[in-house]
Design a protein around this motif. Structure first.
Motif, short mmCIF file in Angstrom:
data_model
loop_
_atom_site.label_atom_id
_atom_site.label_comp_id
_atom_site.label_asym_id
_atom_site.label_seq_id
_atom_site.Cartn_x
_atom_site.Cartn_y
_atom_site.Cartn_z
N LEU A 128 -6.11 0.87 11.35
CA LEU A 128 -5.34 0.35 10.22
C LEU A 128 -3.95 -0.08 10.68
CD1 LEU A 128 -5.02 -0.13 7.17
CD2 LEU A 128 -4.29 2.27 6.97
N ILE A 129 -3.59 -1.31 10.41
CA ILE A 129 -2.27 -1.85 10.71
C ILE A 129 -1.68 -2.37 9.40
CG2 ILE A 129 -0.96 -3.63 11.92
CD1 ILE A 129 -3.08 -3.53 14.12
N LEU A 130 -0.48 -1.92 9.07
CA LEU A 130 0.21 -2.35 7.86
C LEU A 130 1.39 -3.24 8.21
CD1 LEU A 130 0.30 1.02 5.85
CD2 LEU A 130 -1.48 -0.74 5.87
N LEU A 170 5.29 10.97 -1.36
CA LEU A 170 4.98 9.71 -0.69
C LEU A 170 4.77 9.96 0.79
CD1 LEU A 170 4.77 6.61 -0.86
CD2 LEU A 170 7.22 6.52 -0.37
N VAL A 171 3.63 9.53 1.32
CA VAL A 171 3.30 9.71 2.73
C VAL A 171 3.48 8.42 3.50
CG1 VAL A 171 1.49 10.36 4.37
CG2 VAL A 171 1.69 11.56 2.19
N VAL A 172 2.98 7.32 2.95
CA VAL A 172 3.05 6.02 3.62
C VAL A 172 3.36 4.94 2.59
CG1 VAL A 172 1.76 4.24 4.86
CG2 VAL A 172 1.44 6.64 5.45
N ASP A 173 4.29 4.05 2.94
CA ASP A 173 4.58 2.85 2.16
C ASP A 173 4.56 1.68 3.13
OD1 ASP A 173 5.89 0.67 0.88
OD2 ASP A 173 6.89 2.04 -0.49
N SER A 174 3.71 0.70 2.85
CA SER A 174 3.55 -0.40 3.81
C SER A 174 4.81 -1.23 3.99
CB SER A 174 2.39 -1.30 3.39
OG SER A 174 2.61 -1.83 2.09
N LEU A 228 0.85 -1.19 0.00
CA LEU A 228 0.00 0.00 0.00
C LEU A 228 0.88 1.23 0.00
CD1 LEU A 228 -2.74 1.47 0.32
CD2 LEU A 228 -2.41 1.28 2.81
N ARG A 229 0.64 2.12 -0.94
CA ARG A 229 1.36 3.38 -0.99
C ARG A 229 0.33 4.51 -1.02
NH1 ARG A 229 4.54 0.12 -4.39
NH2 ARG A 229 6.67 -0.14 -3.61
#
Length: 235
Positions: free
Chosen positions: A121-123, A14-18, A5-6
Motif C-alpha cells: 500500500l502506497i498513499l 487517528l492512525v493514518v491520514d493519507s 484515506l483515514r
C-alpha cells in the motif's frame, strides 16, 4: 473532489491520514564519545554522549529506553550535511548528584520522500501527489503508546521500546547559603520502568556562588508529547 484515506483504531484514535506525511527510520547515528559531569564556566555541568548523522533531511531523533535510565536529547547542531546530537542517558548520581552517563543507541527518523517498495500500500497526498506513506518501507513509525509532560503512559510488552520526543523543560532553583547560594538547573528526561514511560528530572547544572544574593527560582514547562515505538527491527 479530492480523495483521502483515514484509518482509526478501535479507540477512535487517528492512525493514518493519507494527506499527512508518515515517518520512517533512515539510519542509526554514529557514536563519538561519552563525557561525564565536568566543570566549566564556574559550574558543574551534566555529562552526555555525542553522536553524528549525515543527512540533509529534517530529522526526528529516536533513542533507546534502557530500564531505569533517564534518557533524552540535550541539544543538536547541523553543519555541512552532518547533524551532531548530544544525548543524556544516566542513572545513579555521583558525589555531586549528577547521573553517571552511559552510551545509548540513537536513530534518525524522517518523512518518507519516495516509494521504496514494489508491492504494498502506497498513499499519496490527495492534491500534490507526493508519497506520504509506503507500507513496504522498513521501520515506519507506528506508535505503541504516547504521553506528555506530567502524564506517564503504560506500554505493551514489546521487544525493544524506543522513544521519539523530548521535554522542552527546565527548573531553576536557588538555595541560600548566607553568604552565597547554590544554583541548580534540572531538566526532565524520559524514564522507563517495567511497563510505563514518563518524565523524570535530572540535574544538569550546579553552581556555588560565594557572593551576591540568590535570584528567584523559575520553571519553564511546555507541552511535551512523546511517542513510544517498537524498535526490535531497527538497524
Amino acid at each position: 473532489m479530492t480523495n483521502t484515506l483515514r484509518i482509526l483504531n478501535a479507540a477512535g484514535d487517528l492512525v493514518v491520514d493519507s494527506n499527512t506525511p508518515g515517518t520512517a527510520c533512515i539510519g542509526k547515528a554514529t557514536f563519538l564519545k561519552t563525557v561525564q559531569a565536568y566543570y566549566m564556566d564556574d559550574a558543574w555541568q551534566t555529562g552526555y554522549s555525542q553522536y553524528t548523522f549525515a543527512t540533509d533531511r529534517p530529522v526526528l531523533w529516536a533513542f533507546d529506553l534502557p530500564l531505569g535510565r533517564r534518557v533524552g536529547i540535550l541539544g543538536t547542531s547541523y553543519k555541512d550535511g552532518v547533524h551532531t546530537v548530544g544525548v543524556y542517558c544516566g542513572a545513579g548520581g555521583d558525589l555531586r548528584e549528577f547521573d553517571t552517563q552511559e552510551a545509548v543507541d540513537v536513530w534518525a527518523f524522517s518523512t518518507i520522500s519516495q516509494a521504496r517498495s514494489k508491492f504494498g500500500l502506497i498513499l499519496r497526498h490527495s492534491e500534490e501527489r507526493y508519497v506520504t506513506h509506503d507500507f513496504g518501507t522498513p521501520n515506519i513509525t507506528f506508535p505503541i503508546a504516547s504521553g506528555s509532560l506530567g502524564e506517564g503512559v503504560r506500554i505493551p510488552s514489546v521487544g525493544r521500546p524506543i522513544a521519539i520526543g523530548n521535554a522542552p523543560f527546565y527548573d531553576v532553583s536557588y538555595f541560600d547559603l548566607e553568604p552565597g547560594y547554590i544554583l541548580t538547573n534540572n531538566r526532565n528526561f524520559l524514564v522507563r520502568s517495567s511497563n510505563t514511560v514518563g518524565y523524570s528530572a535530572g540535574l544538569t547544572l550546579k553552581r556555588i556562588a560565594s557572593y551576591g544574593q540568590p535570584g528567584e527560582g523559575s520553571t519553564v514547562s511546555h507541552p511535551a508529547p512523546f511517542l513510544v515505538i517498537d524498535g526490535t527491527f531497527l538497524p
